[in-house]
Motif scaffolding. Structure first.
Motif, mmCIF file in Angstrom:
data_model
loop_
_atom_site.group_PDB
_atom_site.id
_atom_site.type_symbol
_atom_site.label_atom_id
_atom_site.label_comp_id
_atom_site.label_asym_id
_atom_site.label_seq_id
_atom_site.Cartn_x
_atom_site.Cartn_y
_atom_site.Cartn_z
ATOM 1 N N GLU A 72 -8.422 -7.238 -2.800
ATOM 2 C CA GLU A 72 -7.978 -7.329 -1.410
ATOM 3 C C GLU A 72 -6.917 -8.413 -1.246
ATOM 4 O OE1 GLU A 72 -12.603 -6.844 -1.035
ATOM 5 O OE2 GLU A 72 -11.184 -7.929 -2.298
ATOM 6 N N ARG B 15 -17.143 -6.290 6.704
ATOM 7 C CA ARG B 15 -16.916 -7.708 6.964
ATOM 8 C C ARG B 15 -18.262 -8.416 7.063
ATOM 9 N NH1 ARG B 15 -14.395 -6.960 13.059
ATOM 10 N NH2 ARG B 15 -16.334 -6.296 14.112
ATOM 11 N N TYR C 298 -13.633 -10.271 4.747
ATOM 12 C CA TYR C 298 -13.465 -8.821 4.770
ATOM 13 C C TYR C 298 -13.449 -8.296 3.338
ATOM 14 C CZ TYR C 298 -12.639 -8.696 9.768
ATOM 15 O OH TYR C 298 -12.794 -8.772 11.128
ATOM 16 N N TRP D 79 -13.924 -0.562 4.523
ATOM 17 C CA TRP D 79 -13.820 -1.990 4.764
ATOM 18 C C TRP D 79 -15.113 -2.452 5.445
ATOM 19 C CZ3 TRP D 79 -10.114 -5.210 3.012
ATOM 20 C CH2 TRP D 79 -8.904 -4.656 2.581
ATOM 21 N N LEU E 209 -5.987 -1.825 6.108
ATOM 22 C CA LEU E 209 -6.687 -1.970 7.380
ATOM 23 C C LEU E 209 -5.760 -2.742 8.315
ATOM 24 C CD1 LEU E 209 -9.339 -1.416 8.929
ATOM 25 C CD2 LEU E 209 -10.039 -3.743 8.308
ATOM 26 N N CYS F 9 -13.405 -4.856 0.656
ATOM 27 C CA CYS F 9 -13.096 -3.462 0.374
ATOM 28 C C CYS F 9 -14.181 -2.917 -0.551
ATOM 29 C CB CYS F 9 -11.731 -3.398 -0.295
ATOM 30 S SG CYS F 9 -11.196 -1.760 -0.779
ATOM 31 N N CYS G 241 -6.037 -3.202 0.066
ATOM 32 C CA CYS G 241 -7.013 -3.105 -1.015
ATOM 33 C C CYS G 241 -6.397 -2.243 -2.105
ATOM 34 C CB CYS G 241 -8.312 -2.499 -0.529
ATOM 35 S SG CYS G 241 -9.507 -2.168 -1.842
ATOM 36 N N ILE H 171 -7.484 2.401 9.614
ATOM 37 C CA ILE H 171 -7.549 2.467 8.159
ATOM 38 C C ILE H 171 -6.620 3.574 7.687
ATOM 39 C CG2 ILE H 171 -9.544 4.032 8.155
ATOM 40 C CD1 ILE H 171 -10.519 2.560 5.614
#
Length: 127
Positions: A6, A38, A96, A36, A83, A98, A22, A72
């Motif tokens: 990422e 988080r 965040y 994605w 993203l 991936c 990513c 996305i």
């Protein structure tokens, strides 16, 4: 094996935008889903958005909390998923991640469905 890297995180003021990337490498032909997630300190990992890489046009999905603000997308030629995050809020400060899955089907929002994860990129939104 699939490797995910990422990039694009950083610090931004509330209302600002960031675009995360990513980059996938390795056995990317085997990947069916990418998402994605988080995770904020002390909180569970939260699904943000996902993509079914097999469909044409690609099928994209996003959590209700980001719908209309986050998008996305994928670039097949670059094996990269993006993203785009607009109108960011302070509560969206998090690492965040991936994720990629080779499973034929899965619940997108469940982290357990993904075999491969990146190292994460930090997003900090200040008020």
């Amino acid at each position: 094996q699939v490797q995910l890297v990422e990039s694009g995180g950083g610090s931004v003021q509330a209302g600002g935008s960031l675009r995360l990337s990513c980059a996938a490498s390795g056995a990317t032909y085997s990947v069916n889903y990418m998402s994605w997630f988080r995770q904020a300190p002390g909180k569970e990992r939260e699904w943000v958005a996902g993509i079914d890489t097999r469909t044409r046009p690609v099928s994209t999905f996003s959590a209700g909390s980001v719908k209309g603000r986050f998008t996305i997308s994928q670039d097949n030629a670059k094996n990269t998923v993006y993203l785009q995050m607009n109108t960011l809020k302070p509560e969206e400060t998090a690492m965040y991640y991936c994720a990629a899955s080779t499973r034929p089907s899965l619940a997108l929002e469940s982290p357990s469905g993904y075999q491969y994860w990146g190292q994460g990129t930090q997003v900090t939104v200040s008020s």
